[in-house]
Design an enzyme around this catalytic site. Structure first.
Site, PDB file in Angstrom:
ATOM      1  N   GLY A 190     -10.746  -8.852  -2.261  1.00 17.99           N
ATOM      2  CA  GLY A 190     -10.308  -9.915  -1.350  1.00 17.99           C
ATOM      3  C   GLY A 190      -9.601 -11.084  -1.970  1.00 17.99           C
ATOM      4  O   GLY A 190      -8.496 -10.956  -2.504  1.00 17.99           O
ATOM      5  N   LYS A 212     -20.108 -17.425  -0.074  1.00 19.71           N
ATOM      6  CA  LYS A 212     -21.549 -17.300   0.164  1.00 19.71           C
ATOM      7  C   LYS A 212     -22.256 -16.405  -0.835  1.00 19.71           C
ATOM      8  O   LYS A 212     -21.746 -15.351  -1.194  1.00 19.71           O
ATOM      9  CB  LYS A 212     -21.773 -16.714   1.556  1.00 19.71           C
ATOM     10  CG  LYS A 212     -21.354 -17.653   2.660  1.00 19.71           C
ATOM     11  CD  LYS A 212     -21.580 -16.984   3.982  1.00 19.71           C
ATOM     12  CE  LYS A 212     -21.408 -17.983   5.120  1.00 19.71           C
ATOM     13  NZ  LYS A 212     -21.574 -17.336   6.415  1.00 19.71           N
ATOM     14  N   ARG A 267       0.826  -1.217   0.000  1.00 18.53           N
ATOM     15  CA  ARG A 267       0.000   0.000   0.000  1.00 18.53           C
ATOM     16  C   ARG A 267       0.855   1.259   0.000  1.00 18.53           C
ATOM     17  O   ARG A 267       0.480   2.264  -0.595  1.00 18.53           O
ATOM     18  CB  ARG A 267      -0.917   0.005   1.222  1.00 18.53           C
ATOM     19  CG  ARG A 267      -2.030  -0.987   1.049  1.00 18.53           C
ATOM     20  CD  ARG A 267      -2.991  -0.960   2.189  1.00 18.53           C
ATOM     21  NE  ARG A 267      -4.181  -1.706   1.833  1.00 18.53           N
ATOM     22  CZ  ARG A 267      -5.081  -2.110   2.692  1.00 18.53           C
ATOM     23  NH1 ARG A 267      -4.949  -1.844   3.967  1.00 18.53           N
ATOM     24  NH2 ARG A 267      -6.131  -2.785   2.289  1.00 18.53           N
ATOM     25  N   GLY A 280     -13.346  -3.621  -0.109  1.00 19.22           N
ATOM     26  CA  GLY A 280     -14.717  -3.166   0.119  1.00 19.22           C
ATOM     27  C   GLY A 280     -15.133  -2.062  -0.841  1.00 19.22           C
ATOM     28  O   GLY A 280     -16.268  -2.035  -1.329  1.00 19.22           O
TER      29      GLY A 280
HETATM   30  P1  AMP Z   1     -15.321 -14.740  -0.259  1.00 17.37           P
HETATM   31  O1  AMP Z   1     -14.650 -13.975   0.847  1.00 17.37           O
HETATM   32  O2  AMP Z   1     -16.804 -14.771  -0.167  1.00 17.37           O
HETATM   33  O3  AMP Z   1     -14.827 -14.295  -1.609  1.00 17.37           O
HETATM   34  O4  AMP Z   1     -14.900 -16.241  -0.076  1.00 17.37           O
HETATM   35  C1  AMP Z   1     -13.594 -16.696  -0.213  1.00 17.37           C
HETATM   36  C2  AMP Z   1     -13.488 -18.036   0.412  1.00 17.37           C
HETATM   37  O5  AMP Z   1     -14.373 -18.930  -0.221  1.00 17.37           O
HETATM   38  C3  AMP Z   1     -12.117 -18.654   0.306  1.00 17.37           C
HETATM   39  O6  AMP Z   1     -11.548 -18.722   1.586  1.00 17.37           O
HETATM   40  C4  AMP Z   1     -12.377 -20.036  -0.248  1.00 17.37           C
HETATM   41  O7  AMP Z   1     -11.669 -21.050   0.423  1.00 17.37           O
HETATM   42  C5  AMP Z   1     -13.858 -20.215  -0.025  1.00 17.37           C
HETATM   43  N1  AMP Z   1     -14.449 -21.191  -0.975  1.00 17.37           N
HETATM   44  C6  AMP Z   1     -14.400 -21.169  -2.307  1.00 17.37           C
HETATM   45  N2  AMP Z   1     -15.003 -22.255  -2.819  1.00 17.37           N
HETATM   46  C7  AMP Z   1     -15.455 -22.981  -1.787  1.00 17.37           C
HETATM   47  C8  AMP Z   1     -16.162 -24.228  -1.653  1.00 17.37           C
HETATM   48  N3  AMP Z   1     -16.513 -24.923  -2.719  1.00 17.37           N
HETATM   49  N4  AMP Z   1     -16.458 -24.655  -0.422  1.00 17.37           N
HETATM   50  C9  AMP Z   1     -16.093 -23.937   0.672  1.00 17.37           C
HETATM   51  N5  AMP Z   1     -15.429 -22.772   0.620  1.00 17.37           N
HETATM   52  C10 AMP Z   1     -15.113 -22.285  -0.588  1.00 17.37           C
END
Ligand code: AMP
Length: 416
Positions: A375, A219, A35, A398
């Site tokens: 992220g 999610k 950064r 964010g």
């Molecule tokens: P996010 O912060 O919502 O972008 O989520 C990122 C996280 O999603 C990472 O730590 C991944 O390990 C997790 N992830 C991706 N695919 C899967 C999956 N099929 N099952 C569980 N976790 C997942």
């Protein structure tokens, strides 16, 4: 609107808001200076012109003033070394008039953590948990007034204002947005902020088509607003990662123990319908690499996405899906990637994310514009060593996500 390139800082005092919210070790050493390096072109341009530089940032989430754990003083040696100039320090950002007045052309002063003052964020601190609505409202009003005073003090230090802190552009804080009104003719984006603004524009307002977004991660619930907005913009929406299985279950598939948000099944169906209505090609994984436990050394199999046996969970996309996604990505002219295709932190489940990254690199080589942001996809692209092979890797988690949601970012609006 002024641009940093055309502005002559000679003899001018510049207040530059940066995002130096860097990770520190227990001894206060900077563990990742990305950064700080990101803001160097802006800082060097001002010094090169013969300006006087005031650098302001937040660091962490201090709850009091002062809080040595979050003191900006800790990062001074790192900033001085990278800038090649000794950086002076003002130990109270709201009482720095003396230090500011002593500045000469070519000199640099860094202010103590802006968030030592609650006025920076404008949120009252120390309210009792059982405070009445009236007490809350009085405290809010008093804070608004205090924030105006705080902003006025910061503005009084300088002749011009430069915002180079994209990471906080989604916050309407004193130093990121409110201060801009004191510089109607002398406010501008720094180089880094300018690059981020252009990257968002390249995908969200003037994308070359076909435009493909790849949304991955854990999610659906955390990405609903983004998906809704993208469904009005993209030609192809690839859904990857853990959120896939909420869609698969909604469509009647068997998902075993895969990640699923049962309260979002109806939402998943409505997103599928909206895609159809908007003529968006919404693409889901067709096969998965499944595991019998959440671990790198789990036993694995490849199966169709809707046929995952009980006791097994999908941890990555399968080989057919890799090919399906890669074909769409390499035929795109604009690409946005947010969120990994699998549990990429485990070597054995990182192949799908690698295949997505590789396809984006290939498309970029063929002239597509690719933006990676928010992220974990940034962590992915860095892990695979492809950061230099895509068009732009955003520095603002964010802030970028809110821009993709279609929200106006206060830090950008205040300059424009
Ligand atoms: P996010 O912060 O919502 O972008 O989520 C990122 C996280 O999603 C990472 O730590 C991944 O390990 C997790 N992830 C991706 N695919 C899967 C999956 N099929 N099952 C569980 N976790 C997942």
């Amino acid at each position: 609107m002024q641009t940093i390139e055309n502005y002559n800082f000679n003899g001018k005092r510049a207040f530059v808001r940066v995002d130096f919210n860097v990770p520190l070790d227990e001894k206060g050493n900077v563990m990742d200076d990305t950064r700080i390096r990101g803001a160097l072109p802006t800082l060097k341009k001002i010094l090169g012109d013969g300006g006087q530089l005031i650098i302001a940032s937040h660091l962490g989430r201090p709850a009091k003033n002062p809080d040595p754990k979050y003191s900006i003083k800790q990062i001074l040696p790192c900033v001085s070394a990278l800038l090649g100039v000794e950086v002076k320090f003002a130990s109270d950002c709201a009482k720095a008039k003396l230090e500011v007045d002593a500045l000469k052309n070519g000199e640099v002063l860094m202010l103590e953590n802006l968030r030592f003052y609650a006025e920076e964020e404008g949120k009252p601190r120390g309210l009792a948990e059982d405070a009445t609505d009236e007490e809350k409202s009085t405290a809010k009003k008093a804070m608004k007034e205090a924030q105006r005073e705080f902003t006025k003090i910061l503005a009084s230090y300088a002749d011009c204002y430069v915002n180079d802190a994209f990471g906080t552009a989604h916050r309407a804080h004193a130093s990121t947005a409110l201060i801009a009104e004191y510089f109607p003719n002398d406010r501008m984006f720094g180089y880094l902020m300018g690059k981020e603004v252009n990257a968002v524009k390249a995908v969200m307002t003037e994308p070359k088509r076909p435009f493909t977004a790849i949304m991955g991660g854990a999610k659906v619930s955390s990405k609903i607003d983004i998906i809704e907005n993208l469904l009005t913009k993209v030609d192809n929406l690839i859904i990857a990662g853990g959120m896939t299985y909420t869609f698969t279950k909604a469509l009647g598939g068997k998902i075993g123990n895969s990640l699923c948000e049962d309260d979002k099944l109806a939402l998943a169906m409505s997103l599928l319908e909206k895609a159809k209505k908007n003529n968006v090609n919404l693409v889901l994984a067709i096969d998965a690499k499944i595991a019998d436990k959440f671990a790198n050394d789990a036993n694995t199999e490849f199966v169709k996405t809707g046929e995952i046996p009980d006791g097994w969970m999908a941890m990555d996309i399968g080989k057919e899906t890799e090919k399906l996604f890669a074909d769409i990505i390499t035929n795109s002219k604009t690409i946005l990637w947010n969120g990994p295709a699998g549990v990429f932190e485990f070597e054995n489940f990182s192949h799908g994310s690698f295949a997505v990254a590789q396809a984006i690199v290939e498309a970029t080589k063929q002239g597509a514009y690719s933006l990676i942001g928010g992220g974990d996809s940034v962590a992915c692209i860095n892990k695979f060593g492809f950061a230099a092979d895509v068009s732009y890797v955003s520095t603002g988690g964010g802030a970028l996500l809110e821009a993709i949601e279609g929200k106006t970012l206060p830090g950008i609006a205040a300059i424009q």
